[in-house]
Design a protein around this motif. Structure first.
Motif, PDB file in Angstrom:
ATOM      1  N   CYS A  92      11.626   6.258  16.467  1.00  0.00           N
ATOM      2  CA  CYS A  92      11.687   5.282  15.369  1.00  0.00           C
ATOM      3  C   CYS A  92      10.888   5.726  14.149  1.00  0.00           C
ATOM      4  O   CYS A  92      11.290   5.481  13.014  1.00  0.00           O
ATOM      5  CB  CYS A  92      11.147   3.926  15.829  1.00  0.00           C
ATOM      6  N   HIS A  93       9.750   6.367  14.390  1.00  0.00           N
ATOM      7  CA  HIS A  93       8.846   6.741  13.296  1.00  0.00           C
ATOM      8  C   HIS A  93       9.186   8.138  12.787  1.00  0.00           C
ATOM      9  O   HIS A  93       9.043   9.126  13.516  1.00  0.00           O
ATOM     10  CB  HIS A  93       7.397   6.688  13.780  1.00  0.00           C
ATOM     11  N   GLN A  94       9.611   8.204  11.553  1.00  0.00           N
ATOM     12  CA  GLN A  94      10.005   9.467  10.950  1.00  0.00           C
ATOM     13  C   GLN A  94       8.821  10.092  10.197  1.00  0.00           C
ATOM     14  O   GLN A  94       7.683   9.656  10.332  1.00  0.00           O
ATOM     15  CB  GLN A  94      11.191   9.238  10.012  1.00  0.00           C
ATOM     16  N   ALA A  95       9.104  11.098   9.395  1.00  0.00           N
ATOM     17  CA  ALA A  95       8.045  11.822   8.691  1.00  0.00           C
ATOM     18  C   ALA A  95       7.516  11.069   7.482  1.00  0.00           C
ATOM     19  O   ALA A  95       6.543  11.509   6.850  1.00  0.00           O
ATOM     20  CB  ALA A  95       8.547  13.201   8.265  1.00  0.00           C
ATOM     21  N   SER A  96       8.128   9.932   7.145  1.00  0.00           N
ATOM     22  CA  SER A  96       7.663   9.123   6.024  1.00  0.00           C
ATOM     23  C   SER A  96       8.023   7.665   6.289  1.00  0.00           C
ATOM     24  O   SER A  96       8.819   7.357   7.190  1.00  0.00           O
ATOM     25  CB  SER A  96       8.300   9.587   4.706  1.00  0.00           C
ATOM     26  N   ASN A  97       7.435   6.767   5.532  1.00  0.00           N
ATOM     27  CA  ASN A  97       7.721   5.339   5.679  1.00  0.00           C
ATOM     28  C   ASN A  97       9.196   5.055   5.394  1.00  0.00           C
ATOM     29  O   ASN A  97       9.777   5.627   4.475  1.00  0.00           O
ATOM     30  CB  ASN A  97       6.849   4.528   4.710  1.00  0.00           C
ATOM     31  N   GLN A  98       9.783   4.164   6.192  1.00  0.00           N
ATOM     32  CA  GLN A  98      11.172   3.771   5.999  1.00  0.00           C
ATOM     33  C   GLN A  98      11.217   2.465   5.192  1.00  0.00           C
ATOM     34  O   GLN A  98      10.883   1.402   5.703  1.00  0.00           O
ATOM     35  CB  GLN A  98      11.869   3.598   7.347  1.00  0.00           C
ATOM     36  N   HIS A  99      11.608   2.566   3.942  1.00  0.00           N
ATOM     37  CA  HIS A  99      11.530   1.414   3.040  1.00  0.00           C
ATOM     38  C   HIS A  99      12.501   0.303   3.420  1.00  0.00           C
ATOM     39  O   HIS A  99      12.207  -0.875   3.228  1.00  0.00           O
ATOM     40  CB  HIS A  99      11.778   1.876   1.603  1.00  0.00           C
ATOM     41  N   THR A 100      13.647   0.645   3.948  1.00  0.00           N
ATOM     42  CA  THR A 100      14.638  -0.392   4.257  1.00  0.00           C
ATOM     43  C   THR A 100      14.275  -1.203   5.493  1.00  0.00           C
ATOM     44  O   THR A 100      14.490  -2.415   5.540  1.00  0.00           O
ATOM     45  CB  THR A 100      16.029   0.244   4.466  1.00  0.00           C
ATOM     46  N   ASN A 108       4.581  14.028  12.456  1.00  0.00           N
ATOM     47  CA  ASN A 108       4.083  14.049  13.846  1.00  0.00           C
ATOM     48  C   ASN A 108       3.469  12.720  14.266  1.00  0.00           C
ATOM     49  O   ASN A 108       2.396  12.673  14.878  1.00  0.00           O
ATOM     50  CB  ASN A 108       3.053  15.174  14.023  1.00  0.00           C
ATOM     51  N   TRP A 109       4.169  11.644  13.947  1.00  0.00           N
ATOM     52  CA  TRP A 109       3.670  10.313  14.277  1.00  0.00           C
ATOM     53  C   TRP A 109       3.430  10.174  15.783  1.00  0.00           C
ATOM     54  O   TRP A 109       4.300  10.468  16.598  1.00  0.00           O
ATOM     55  CB  TRP A 109       4.675   9.257  13.826  1.00  0.00           C
ATOM     56  N   GLN A 110       2.251   9.713  16.144  1.00  0.00           N
ATOM     57  CA  GLN A 110       1.933   9.480  17.547  1.00  0.00           C
ATOM     58  C   GLN A 110       0.657   8.663  17.652  1.00  0.00           C
ATOM     59  O   GLN A 110      -0.077   8.494  16.677  1.00  0.00           O
ATOM     60  CB  GLN A 110       1.741  10.796  18.299  1.00  0.00           C
ATOM     61  N   ARG A 154      -9.867  15.156   6.397  1.00  0.00           N
ATOM     62  CA  ARG A 154      -9.448  15.523   5.051  1.00  0.00           C
ATOM     63  C   ARG A 154      -7.946  15.793   4.945  1.00  0.00           C
ATOM     64  O   ARG A 154      -7.312  15.456   3.941  1.00  0.00           O
ATOM     65  CB  ARG A 154     -10.216  16.771   4.598  1.00  0.00           C
ATOM     66  N   THR A 155      -7.357  16.376   6.001  1.00  0.00           N
ATOM     67  CA  THR A 155      -5.999  16.916   5.856  1.00  0.00           C
ATOM     68  C   THR A 155      -4.949  16.346   6.808  1.00  0.00           C
ATOM     69  O   THR A 155      -3.749  16.519   6.557  1.00  0.00           O
ATOM     70  CB  THR A 155      -6.026  18.442   6.055  1.00  0.00           C
ATOM     71  N   GLU A 156      -5.338  15.721   7.904  1.00  0.00           N
ATOM     72  CA  GLU A 156      -4.379  15.238   8.901  1.00  0.00           C
ATOM     73  C   GLU A 156      -3.436  14.197   8.283  1.00  0.00           C
ATOM     74  O   GLU A 156      -3.872  13.171   7.751  1.00  0.00           O
ATOM     75  CB  GLU A 156      -5.126  14.634  10.087  1.00  0.00           C
ATOM     76  N   PRO A 157      -2.108  14.434   8.344  1.00  0.00           N
ATOM     77  CA  PRO A 157      -1.151  13.486   7.754  1.00  0.00           C
ATOM     78  C   PRO A 157      -1.286  12.051   8.276  1.00  0.00           C
ATOM     79  O   PRO A 157      -1.113  11.097   7.512  1.00  0.00           O
ATOM     80  CB  PRO A 157       0.207  14.086   8.133  1.00  0.00           C
ATOM     81  N   LEU A 158      -1.599  11.902   9.562  1.00  0.00           N
ATOM     82  CA  LEU A 158      -1.728  10.552  10.115  1.00  0.00           C
ATOM     83  C   LEU A 158      -2.958   9.839   9.556  1.00  0.00           C
ATOM     84  O   LEU A 158      -2.968   8.614   9.434  1.00  0.00           O
ATOM     85  CB  LEU A 158      -1.801  10.607  11.641  1.00  0.00           C
ATOM     86  N   VAL A 159      -4.000  10.602   9.233  1.00  0.00           N
ATOM     87  CA  VAL A 159      -5.174  10.009   8.584  1.00  0.00           C
ATOM     88  C   VAL A 159      -4.817   9.627   7.149  1.00  0.00           C
ATOM     89  O   VAL A 159      -5.108   8.515   6.696  1.00  0.00           O
ATOM     90  CB  VAL A 159      -6.366  10.991   8.599  1.00  0.00           C
ATOM     91  N   LEU A 160      -4.189  10.524   6.435  1.00  0.00           N
ATOM     92  CA  LEU A 160      -3.815  10.279   5.041  1.00  0.00           C
ATOM     93  C   LEU A 160      -2.876   9.083   4.914  1.00  0.00           C
ATOM     94  O   LEU A 160      -2.923   8.347   3.916  1.00  0.00           O
ATOM     95  CB  LEU A 160      -3.152  11.524   4.448  1.00  0.00           C
ATOM     96  N   TRP A 161      -2.042   8.870   5.930  1.00  0.00           N
ATOM     97  CA  TRP A 161      -1.092   7.752   5.903  1.00  0.00           C
ATOM     98  C   TRP A 161      -1.798   6.414   5.726  1.00  0.00           C
ATOM     99  O   TRP A 161      -1.260   5.494   5.103  1.00  0.00           O
ATOM    100  CB  TRP A 161      -0.266   7.730   7.192  1.00  0.00           C
ATOM    101  N   ALA A 162      -3.013   6.278   6.236  1.00  0.00           N
ATOM    102  CA  ALA A 162      -3.730   5.000   6.173  1.00  0.00           C
ATOM    103  C   ALA A 162      -3.901   4.507   4.740  1.00  0.00           C
ATOM    104  O   ALA A 162      -4.033   3.302   4.499  1.00  0.00           O
ATOM    105  CB  ALA A 162      -5.098   5.123   6.847  1.00  0.00           C
TER     106      ALA A 162
END
Length: 200
Positions: A92-100, A108-110, A154-162
């Motif tokens: 369900c979770h892709q590489a970016s937020n799903q606006h719809t 690497n959502w987990q 500093r760099t982890e995408p899951l951290v930056l997502w917050a």
């Protein structure tokens, strides 16, 4: 007699100098420790925010939203945090937020692995000394020493997502941590540089 008196004066002077130096060192150490603790207090505010804590929850069920309710659809973490067959995170979770749909996403959502939980029990967060010790323990932070931990923040995408969590299914903006990502890195770096002190 004069020679003995001179030696005594010199000895007393050396003792006073040593005591002064020791006192100065102790004061400097106290200031350094307090700077580290002050920085930790800011880091802790971020770690305890739902955007972070939801992915570091205890048990086999991830949590969602600011009220931290159990994930819908009976999703299970799995040992490594990537989900279990039939409920894999990437289903369900892709590489970016799903606006719809409002489904959040990042590369690497987990869920965090079991060893990296920040809760004492499902729904009950660690705080203060306990959380601090978990964060700096390589056995509980993914095998990272302090420089690697700062780089992860500093760099982890899951951290930056917050700080860019998008909107939920009701098109309401998700909340973000109470300080900016830049401030988090500044405080985390100071905390580490000053000795990574934990509250007593």
């Amino acid at each position: 007699m004069a020679r003995i008196t001179l030696q005594l004066v010199i000895s007393l002077a050396l003792v006073c100098l040593a005591l002064t130096s020791s006192g100065q060192d102790a004061h400097a150490a106290s200031v350094r420790d307090q700077e580290s603790l002050n920085a930790w207090a800011q880091v802790e505010k971020v770690l305890l925010h739902p955007r972070c804590l939801n992915c570091h929850s205890a048990g086999d069920r991830p949590r969602q939203a600011d009220d931290r309710h159990v994930h819908q659809f009976r999703v299970l973490n799995g040992h490594q945090g990537t989900g279990k067959p039939g409920t894999l995170c990437i289903g369900c979770h892709q590489a970016s937020n799903q606006h719809t749909s409002g489904v959040p996403g990042a590369l690497n959502w987990q869920h965090a692995p079991t060893s990296m939980t920040w809760e004492s029990s499902p729904g009950t967060a660690l705080q203060g000394k306990q959380l601090c010790r978990v964060l700096r323990d390589p056995k509980k932070n993914g095998g990272r020493d302090l420089p690697a931990l700062i780089e992860h923040l500093r760099t982890e995408p899951l951290v930056l997502w917050a700080w860019a969590p998008g909107n939920n299914a009701k098109d309401e903006a998700r909340t973000t941590p109470p300080i900016s990502h830049e401030d988090l890195i500044s405080h985390a770096s100071l905390w580490a540089d000053k000795g990574a002190k934990c509250p007593s």
